[in-house]
Design an enzyme around this catalytic site. Structure first.
Site, mmCIF file in Angstrom:
data_model
loop_
_atom_site.group_PDB
_atom_site.id
_atom_site.type_symbol
_atom_site.label_atom_id
_atom_site.label_comp_id
_atom_site.label_asym_id
_atom_site.label_seq_id
_atom_site.Cartn_x
_atom_site.Cartn_y
_atom_site.Cartn_z
ATOM 1 N N GLU A 9 -2.819 -9.274 3.511
ATOM 2 C CA GLU A 9 -3.105 -9.853 4.829
ATOM 3 C C GLU A 9 -4.581 -10.149 5.023
ATOM 4 O OE1 GLU A 9 -4.043 -5.591 5.386
ATOM 5 O OE2 GLU A 9 -2.493 -6.708 4.324
ATOM 6 N N HIS A 57 -3.883 -5.214 -0.150
ATOM 7 C CA HIS A 57 -3.593 -5.738 1.191
ATOM 8 C C HIS A 57 -3.667 -7.266 1.205
ATOM 9 C CE1 HIS A 57 -3.413 -2.109 3.790
ATOM 10 N NE2 HIS A 57 -4.033 -1.578 2.752
ATOM 11 N N CYS A 106 0.824 -1.209 0.000
ATOM 12 C CA CYS A 106 0.000 0.000 0.000
ATOM 13 C C CYS A 106 0.864 1.267 0.000
ATOM 14 C CB CYS A 106 -0.982 -0.043 1.167
ATOM 15 S SG CYS A 106 -2.419 1.040 0.933
#
Length: 372
Positions: free
Chosen positions: A344, A342, A258
């Site tokens: 995760e 992202h 990001c």
């Protein structure tokens, strides 16, 4: 109590208040995720933004101590169509409304959030005011006087929170931790807890350092790799950080997510620009230009890398299939890569979690090369 959301173009939305009272300004944006509101509220990347959730009912599973992405709510304001007054989830410890009041976040419900999202999609993200005390006219004026997100350095406003490897380990609960094979330094520009969890669960021993840590200080720690985190604001304002990251490139393997991706891009010589309304949601399709594989990704960013400024020694590896913007880059010869989304998955799909393993492989390959 009445609450008002006013935009700088004069649009006014009147609804009912929940959470804290008062007046806040920020950039109005929208998120299309169906779940994950606690992660959204506590994500430091949302600092300075008034977030509209397009899903019609928010708060039905309450809040809990585990799902926060930082130690507090980070948004400037929260806009929903309907707030669930009763929550039901075995992990929940309280309802969303009272929690937001404790966190000092103003909320508004009873407004047409999809209308707001369509308006922002057409007109672009804009400055906004969320208030329980001003008139509509005063709220519009406050929105027009609010600072623009473009040119705004929010990383320095939210501050950094250094962590020892032991403190990072403590974030992982309910799982047996694998051996920590590689030592990495993670720059904190607003790092999410779930990124730290993923790094640790993938065998990294993580030391979190402040945003303005110098290259010399990092190299003195002798890390196996460097990670650059997510964060808020305009990446172009972080020129001193670009310079320090540039000094690390080629000396140690590097991975960014990001804002970290945007900082690496600047350090390599590229530029960024502000998107019309940003990418915020859990269903953004991204294409790998080498394999043709498509992943569904979680995204939260209002800026993107300008493909026309990417230097010849840097490869664009991933693109967004909605608007063809850059979603990933890699240096052609040096151990550096980054992604705009992202991996995760908090909240969102887990398709791209292989990137943490790719970082391990990059470090392993670099160590083998230097051992020759």
């Amino acid at each position: 109590m009445r609450a008002i959301l006013a935009l700088e173009d004069g649009s006014v939305f009147i609804g009912s208040h929940f959470g804290a009272t008062g007046t806040e300004v920020g950039e109005a944006c929208f998120n299309t995720s169906m779940t994950g509101y606690q992660e959204v509220l506590t994500d430091p990347s949302y600092s300075g933004q008034i977030v509209t959730m397009t899903y019609p009912l928010i708060g039905n599973y309450g809040v809990n101590p585990e799902d926060g992405e930082s130690g507090k709510a980070q948004v400037s304001g929260f806009v929903v169509a309907e707030l669930a007054k009763v929550h039901s989830n075995w992990r929940a410890t309280e309802s969303l409304g009272p929690w937001l009041e404790k966190q000092g976040v103003i909320g508004i419900e009873g407004v047409d959030t999809r209308k707001i999202a369509k308006h922002l999609r057409s007109a672009g993200a804009m400055r906004a005011c969320l208030t329980t005390e001003l008139t509509p006219e005063e709220a519009v004026e406050a929105a027009r006087n609010a600072p623009s997100m473009e040119g705004c350095n929010i990383v320095d406003k939210i501050g950094s929170h250094p962590m020892t490897p032991e403190e990072v380990d403590a974030l992982v609960t309910g799982k047996t931790l694998p051996p920590a094979e590689y030592d990495i330094v993670a720059f904190d520009f607003g790092i999410k807890y779930n990124i730290l969890r993923q790094l640790r669960e993938n065998g990294f021993r993580v030391t979190v350092v402040p945003a303005h840590t110098t290259a010399e200080e990092v190299l003195a720690m002798n890390p196996d790799g460097v990670f650059l985190s997510n964060g808020p604001g305009d990446p172009a304002t972080l020129t001193d950080i670009h310079r320090e990251v540039a000094a690390l490139i080629g000396k140690v393997p590097m991975f960014g997510i990001c804002l970290g991706h945007q900082i690496i891009s600047h350090a390599l010589g590229a530029k960024t620009f502000k998107l019309k309304f940003g990418h915020r949601g859990a269903n953004h399709p991204v294409k790998d230009l080498k394999t043709g594989k498509i992943s569904i990704t979680s995204q939260n960013h209002g800026f993107a890398v300008d493909p026309d400024t990417v230097p010849d020694d840097v490869e664009i590896t991933l693109i967004n299939l909605n608007d063809n913007t850059v979603e990933g880059i890699a240096h052609r010869t040096l151990p550096v890569f980054s992604v705009q989304y992202h991996p995760e998955a908090a909240p969102g799909p887990r398709d791209p979690q292989y990137l943490f393993r790719d970082f391990r492989k990059m470090i392993a390959a670099s160590k083998r090369q230097h051992a020759r």
